[in-house]
Design an enzyme around this catalytic site. Structure first.
Site, PDB file in Angstrom:
ATOM      1  N   LYS A  22      38.557  22.186  33.045  1.00 40.62           N
ATOM      2  CA  LYS A  22      37.788  22.169  34.300  1.00 40.62           C
ATOM      3  C   LYS A  22      38.707  21.785  35.461  1.00 40.62           C
ATOM      4  CE  LYS A  22      35.333  18.351  35.391  1.00 40.62           C
ATOM      5  NZ  LYS A  22      35.645  17.780  36.726  1.00 40.62           N
ATOM      6  N   ASN A  23      39.531  20.772  35.256  1.00 43.27           N
ATOM      7  CA  ASN A  23      40.304  20.221  36.377  1.00 43.27           C
ATOM      8  C   ASN A  23      41.553  21.022  36.722  1.00 43.27           C
ATOM      9  OD1 ASN A  23      38.349  18.333  36.631  1.00 43.27           O
ATOM     10  ND2 ASN A  23      39.512  16.654  35.732  1.00 43.27           N
ATOM     11  N   CYS A 116      30.746   9.768  45.386  1.00 37.40           N
ATOM     12  CA  CYS A 116      30.035  10.201  44.173  1.00 37.40           C
ATOM     13  C   CYS A 116      29.814   8.918  43.365  1.00 37.40           C
ATOM     14  CB  CYS A 116      30.856  11.234  43.411  1.00 37.40           C
ATOM     15  SG  CYS A 116      32.174  10.511  42.482  1.00 37.40           S
ATOM     16  N   ARG A 121      35.709   7.808  47.091  1.00 37.49           N
ATOM     17  CA  ARG A 121      36.524   9.020  46.945  1.00 37.49           C
ATOM     18  C   ARG A 121      36.812   9.671  48.309  1.00 37.49           C
ATOM     19  NH1 ARG A 121      34.764  12.203  41.691  1.00 37.49           N
ATOM     20  NH2 ARG A 121      36.904  12.946  41.854  1.00 37.49           N
ATOM     21  N   ASP A 308      39.888   9.610  33.002  1.00 31.81           N
ATOM     22  CA  ASP A 308      38.821  10.489  32.497  1.00 31.81           C
ATOM     23  C   ASP A 308      38.573  10.314  31.007  1.00 31.81           C
ATOM     24  OD1 ASP A 308      39.553  13.341  34.658  1.00 31.81           O
ATOM     25  OD2 ASP A 308      38.633  11.384  35.017  1.00 31.81           O
ATOM     26  N   ILE A 330      41.925   3.213  38.707  1.00 27.77           N
ATOM     27  CA  ILE A 330      41.904   4.408  39.565  1.00 27.77           C
ATOM     28  C   ILE A 330      40.657   4.464  40.431  1.00 27.77           C
ATOM     29  CG2 ILE A 330      41.910   6.942  39.578  1.00 27.77           C
ATOM     30  CD1 ILE A 330      44.574   5.851  38.686  1.00 27.77           C
ATOM     31  N   ARG A 400      28.406  19.523  33.652  1.00 24.91           N
ATOM     32  CA  ARG A 400      29.390  19.805  34.706  1.00 24.91           C
ATOM     33  C   ARG A 400      30.767  20.057  34.106  1.00 24.91           C
ATOM     34  NH1 ARG A 400      29.435  15.920  39.814  1.00 24.91           N
ATOM     35  NH2 ARG A 400      31.147  17.367  40.164  1.00 24.91           N
TER      36      ARG A 400
HETATM   37  C1  EPZ Z   1      40.842  14.396  39.989  1.00 18.94           C
HETATM   38  O1  EPZ Z   1      40.004  13.863  41.003  1.00 18.94           O
HETATM   39  C2  EPZ Z   1      39.911  14.819  38.861  1.00 18.94           C
HETATM   40  N1  EPZ Z   1      38.997  15.853  39.337  1.00 18.94           N
HETATM   41  C3  EPZ Z   1      39.123  13.607  38.358  1.00 18.94           C
HETATM   42  O2  EPZ Z   1      38.340  14.042  37.248  1.00 18.94           O
HETATM   43  C4  EPZ Z   1      40.112  12.551  37.875  1.00 18.94           C
HETATM   44  O3  EPZ Z   1      39.397  11.409  37.476  1.00 18.94           O
HETATM   45  C5  EPZ Z   1      41.077  12.197  39.019  1.00 18.94           C
HETATM   46  O4  EPZ Z   1      41.740  13.393  39.486  1.00 18.94           O
HETATM   47  C6  EPZ Z   1      42.146  11.204  38.577  1.00 18.94           C
HETATM   48  O5  EPZ Z   1      42.871  11.720  37.505  1.00 18.94           O
HETATM   49  C7  EPZ Z   1      39.449  17.119  39.456  1.00 18.94           C
HETATM   50  O6  EPZ Z   1      40.597  17.422  39.194  1.00 18.94           O
HETATM   51  C8  EPZ Z   1      38.457  18.138  39.938  1.00 18.94           C
HETATM   52  P1  EPZ Z   1      42.527  11.488  43.008  1.00 18.94           P
HETATM   53  P2  EPZ Z   1      40.622  13.525  42.474  1.00 18.94           P
HETATM   54  O7  EPZ Z   1      42.618  12.140  44.334  1.00 18.94           O
HETATM   55  O8  EPZ Z   1      41.583  14.582  42.849  1.00 18.94           O
HETATM   56  C9  EPZ Z   1      41.746   7.762  45.796  1.00 18.94           C
HETATM   57  C10 EPZ Z   1      36.431  14.267  35.919  1.00 18.94           C
HETATM   58  O9  EPZ Z   1      35.755  13.444  35.292  1.00 18.94           O
HETATM   59  N2  EPZ Z   1      41.984   8.724  46.890  1.00 18.94           N
HETATM   60  O10 EPZ Z   1      43.745  11.398  42.139  1.00 18.94           O
HETATM   61  O11 EPZ Z   1      39.491  13.251  43.361  1.00 18.94           O
HETATM   62  C11 EPZ Z   1      40.409   8.033  45.110  1.00 18.94           C
HETATM   63  O12 EPZ Z   1      39.361   7.399  45.811  1.00 18.94           O
HETATM   64  C12 EPZ Z   1      36.901  13.948  37.324  1.00 18.94           C
HETATM   65  O13 EPZ Z   1      36.786  15.383  35.468  1.00 18.94           O
HETATM   66  C13 EPZ Z   1      42.063   8.246  48.190  1.00 18.94           C
HETATM   67  O14 EPZ Z   1      41.942   7.058  48.437  1.00 18.94           O
HETATM   68  O15 EPZ Z   1      41.392  12.173  42.136  1.00 18.94           O
HETATM   69  C14 EPZ Z   1      40.622   7.460  43.735  1.00 18.94           C
HETATM   70  O16 EPZ Z   1      40.388   6.068  43.770  1.00 18.94           O
HETATM   71  C15 EPZ Z   1      36.403  12.604  37.808  1.00 18.94           C
HETATM   72  N3  EPZ Z   1      42.266   9.150  49.200  1.00 18.94           N
HETATM   73  C16 EPZ Z   1      42.106   7.716  43.470  1.00 18.94           C
HETATM   74  O17 EPZ Z   1      42.706   7.968  44.754  1.00 18.94           O
HETATM   75  C17 EPZ Z   1      42.404  10.486  48.965  1.00 18.94           C
HETATM   76  O18 EPZ Z   1      42.601  11.266  49.941  1.00 18.94           O
HETATM   77  C18 EPZ Z   1      42.361   8.919  42.572  1.00 18.94           C
HETATM   78  O19 EPZ Z   1      41.871  10.031  43.231  1.00 18.94           O
HETATM   79  C19 EPZ Z   1      42.309  10.955  47.636  1.00 18.94           C
HETATM   80  C20 EPZ Z   1      42.105  10.053  46.614  1.00 18.94           C
END
Ligand code: EPZ
Length: 421
Positions: A22-23, A116, A121, A308, A330, A400
């Site tokens: 998915k990701n 969410c 996020r 995850d 995270i 999802r």
């Molecule tokens: C991706 O989300 C995945 N989703 C998530 O999987 C996964 O948990 C996450 O990466 C971490 O590995 C997809 O790929 C669609 P991040 P993403 O940006 O890109 C903070 C699942 O269950 N952050 O690495 O949103 C954020 O709040 C889902 O399949 C900022 O502060 O993850 C979080 O605390 C859930 N500012 C941390 O970084 C930003 O601009 C990690 O977020 C972006 C992120």
């Protein structure tokens, strides 16, 4: 709202084929915006999130059609650069249309995704990257309004290795003028797959998989059609979920169709917990494993322990001998499975961002409620070993990110019934 009725305990046996990730699928489908050619995909996963991103792309004018296992996306005639809140609010990954729209059309209006269940996020790192590439960003009425005279390559250092921000900036940089160096980039395998997908169409990207990615901008006219349908990598998170399900039930299961190297840290921890695993190049054979014991983990960006898999690992830790500690570093609110698991008899104490788990001998079936995707998976895992019939409510969360999970578990010997609601 559908629910699942799962009777336990059961012992899983057999073989399960993992679906495409998915990701990786979500950013790759957003990247189709960059190409003026029709793009064919082989065996995209049938997931609610893939349906959502397809709707968003169609709302922009991308044509999408499916013939057997081949799905085609054609962005040759995009008519809008507006991604509406009504669709974006259901899935945070929708923000990944921002980079490609800006790169190709020099303008984008994308709804802020909103938070969410697992956290606020924000997308500040995404927006930082776009500004560094020369975009003007304004937030108006809940929308990201972005525009540029033309993106220019830049040297960007991410404050945190955000997966989504790395993907958004990499996609935008493909059509920027000049070279972009992205430092402190995320290293998740899904980013590698996105880079491979872009390179196959003529993008000039190197360093993906390390924390410094270099992208040399090319012209739109240099983007070429794919020579054959693209197959997204196997879903390492789904694979981890089935590996843990096999271990929890004392089963004997071959989990195939993914790259175990993408799960090295998780597999090392499971082996430390006395799991008997045979690791091949595209499968893991889980053998009946006795005397599983606890462990201590902290979630981290790849190649660290994936957030995850945190909830699923906690389900396993709940029924092994001894204690475990899980620290979630995270996301700020990713323990919502804990109170639901407690209804089945788990013993978990929460303190700040850590969970202290004491293994128990048995779990008891109960009605429980899904709150987010991976929490739902943890509840399914617990119900496979709990005595009696559990009722898992709000399984739309599960749908999802897990393709046909009830069918796959049934084929492994579980007793599961989906009740349409
Ligand atoms: C991706 O989300 C995945 N989703 C998530 O999987 C996964 O948990 C996450 O990466 C971490 O590995 C997809 O790929 C669609 P991040 P993403 O940006 O890109 C903070 C699942 O269950 N952050 O690495 O949103 C954020 O709040 C889902 O399949 C900022 O502060 O993850 C979080 O605390 C859930 N500012 C941390 O970084 C930003 O601009 C990690 O977020 C972006 C992120």
């Amino acid at each position: 709202m559908d629910k699942l009725l799962i009777s336990g305990p059961c012992i899983l046996k057999g073989e399960v084929a993992i679906s495409s990730a998915k990701n990786a699928t979500l950013p790759i489908l957003c990247a189709s915006i960059l190409s003026p050619h029709a793009i064919h995909f082989d065996s995209l996963p049938e997931l609610a999130d893939v349906k959502t991103i397809t709707k968003i792309l169609q709302s922009l004018g991308v044509a999408s059609s499916t013939e057997k296992n081949i799905t085609t996306f054609d962005a040759s005639n995009i008519t809008s650069q507006h991604a509406d809140y009504s669709l974006v609010k259901t899935m945070r990954a929708s923000v990944l249309v921002l980079g490609p729209l800006l790169a190709r059309f020099k303008t984008a209006s994308v709804s802020l995704p909103g938070g969410c269940a697992i956290g606020a996020r924000p997308v500040d790192i995404h927006l930082l990257g776009m500004e560094k590439l020369g975009a003007k960003i304004e937030i108006e009425n809940g929308y990201i309004k972005a525009s540029t005279e033309g993106l220019k390559g830049a040297h960007i250092v991410l404050p945190f290795p955000s997966v989504g921000a790395t993907e958004n900036i990499m996609m935008a940089a493909v059509l920027a003028e000049g070279t972009t160096v992205l430092e402190n980039a995320a290293r998740e395998p899904e980013i590698d797959d996105l880079a491979d997908f872009l390179i196959a169409q003529g993008a000039k990207i190197s360093g993906h998989g390390t924390s410094t990615i270099t992208i040399q901008g090319i012209q739109l006219a240099e983007i070429k059609p794919l020579s054959s349908p693209y197959r997204v990598i196997g879903d390492r998170i789904e694979a981890a979920t089935f590996i843990i399900a096999a271990l929890m039930t004392g089963g004997d299961v071959v989990v195939k169709g993914f790259n175990p190297v993408h799960l090295s840290f998780v597999l090392d921890i499971l082996k430390e917990m006395n799991a008997k695993l045979e690791i091949g190049n595209d499968f893991v054979h889980v053998k009946p494993s006795k005397n599983l014991k606890g462990a201590q983990i902290e979630t981290a960006p790849f190649p660290g322990f994936p957030t995850d898999v945190q909830a699923q690992m906690m389900a396993l830790m709940s029924i092994v001998d001894g204690g475990s500690v899980v620290t979630e570093s995270i996301f700020e609110n990713r323990f919502m499975h804990v109170p639901e698991m407690a209804r089945m008899g788990t013993k978990i104490a929460l303190k700040a961002s850590s969970a202290f788990i004491e293994g128990v001998k048995e779990l008891s079936a109960a009605p429980v409620m899904c709150t987010d995707l991976r929490a739902s998976a943890a509840l399914v895992l617990c119900s496979l070993v709990a005595n009696g019939e559990s009722e898992i409510q709000r399984v739309y969360h599960l749908d999802r990110g897990y393709e046909k999970i009830d069918e796959k578990l049934t084929n492994l010997g579980a007793t599961i019934k989906r009740v349409k609601g």
